[in-house]
Design an enzyme around this catalytic site. Structure first.
Site, PDB file in Angstrom:
ATOM      1  CG  HIS A   1      -0.523   3.962   4.725  1.00  0.00           C
ATOM      2  ND1 HIS A   1      -1.392   4.047   6.124  1.00  0.00           N
ATOM      3  CD2 HIS A   1      -0.231   2.918   4.427  1.00  0.00           C
ATOM      4  CE1 HIS A   1      -1.541   2.530   6.178  1.00  0.00           C
ATOM      5  NE2 HIS A   1      -0.668   1.872   5.274  1.00  0.00           N
TER       6      HIS A   1
ATOM      7  CB  CYS B   1      -1.019   0.166   1.344  1.00  0.00           C
ATOM      8  SG  CYS B   1      -0.097  -0.202   2.817  1.00  0.00           S
TER       9      CYS B   1
END
Length: 338
Positions: free
Chosen positions: A245, A131
């Site tokens: 994130h 990711c």
């Protein structure tokens, strides 16, 4: 338009649920849908596409007639069952790390290296990157094509949802205990230390070289995706944010680069949104990125001492951009190639 028989392995997990959501939002051409998971989740009902589906137990013969199989149930599950899906005639899009660095399995971010999808014919598998890697290479890809990168240093600020539902539940529980003045009861189970009101510079296991496995994933995957060989160092940090994130990235180029020019290049990059007006307190944050399919970039600035260096900040929803949406975009590109 041809429609496809689709299977989702790990359908009861956070990424599996998000893949189902993204498929629905993007009006993916589905003829039949099969939801698969472990015996613990079999029998669960899931609402999608106006219908009710029953999650079935994953078995070696679960893929008869399946065209596209999304895997998001862990590396050991992919290792055992992805070959079964391929043998049944499906193309596998794998969200785990198991196949990523294998030379005959393409590792794909569709905005960056879509042509690599053609390599799926060797094994029948396309790997979805880590990711944190996905959002970073969406930024680096556009800049590397323009000027050529010599080195990247990145620090990540990774949300607890990167550890799944249990990670989010642990943060929420610990925050509740904190505000109830019961911090002594905040014993960690998902993370190695308390995550509430804390930062943990440790994601995945430590390697002999002092880096964590998560950091090595970013370093190795980036050069595979970009077909490059520049130096890269990563420090991955878990932060008490539920979702999306963030990354602080320092890039050294082969030539001098103006921040204003980089800003324009990134404005033209696919699925990248520039938010860079610090004078108006406008910059990317997890609250902006969550539940979206774009990577946001800002704080783009020249280094004060070296004109070949740029610093920037990027944020993306790692469950969508960093997993589910990237996987579905791979499938969409694969369909166009047929």
């Amino acid at each position: 338009m041809k429609k496809y028989h689709v299977a989702i392995v790990g359908a009861s997990g956070a990424v599996g649920e998000e893949i189902l959501k993204v498929l629905s939002e993007r009006d993916f051409p589905i003829d039949k849908l099969k939801l698969l998971a472990s015996s613990r989740s079999s029998g669960m009902e899931v609402e999608a596409f106006g219908n009710t589906y029953i999650i079935e137990e994953l078995k070696e013969d679960s893929f008869e007639g399946v065209d596209i199989a999304f895997f998001s149930a862990g590396g050991s599950v992919s290792a055992k069952y992805a070959p079964c899906a391929v043998k049944s005639g499906a193309v596998v899009i794998d969200n785990t790390s198991h196949f990523r660095m294998e030379a005959d399995v393409p590792l794909v971010v569709p905005e960056v290296n879509p042509d690599d999808i053609a390599g799926y014919k060797k094994r029948g598998i396309i790997a979805n990157p880590n990711c944190s890697t996905i959002q970073m290479v969406q930024i680096l890809g556009a800049l590397h094509r323009k000027w050529g990168i010599e080195r990247v240093d990145v620090s990540t600020y990774q949300a607890v949802s990167g550890a799944g539902k249990s990670g989010m539940e642990e943060l929420v529980m610990q925050m509740q205990k904190f505000f109830a003045f019961e911090m002594d009861e905040c014993q960690p189970s998902v993370f190695p230390h308390r995550i509430a009101l804390n930062l943990i510079p440790h994601i995945d296991v430590f390697m002999d070289n002092g880096y964590t496995k998560e950091e090595m994933k970013m370093m190795n995957e980036t050069n595979k995706i970009l077909h490059s060989n520049f130096a890269l160092s990563a420090t991955c940090v878990r932060v008490p944010v539920l979702r999306s994130h963030s990354e602080s990235i320092t890039i050294r180029f082969k030539c001098e680069v103006e921040a204003s020019e980089a800003r324009e290049v990134l404005r033209g990059a696919e699925n990248v949104i520039v938010i860079d007006e610090p004078q108006n307190l406008s910059y990317p944050m997890p609250s902006i990125a969550t539940d979206t399919d774009e990577t946001y970039v800002g704080r783009i600035r020249n280094d004060l001492y070296d004109k070949k260096i740029l610093h920037l900040w990027c944020v993306a929803d790692q469950v969508r951009v960093g997993a589910a949406t990237n996987a579905v975009r791979i499938a969409e590109k694969w369909i166009k190639m047929q």
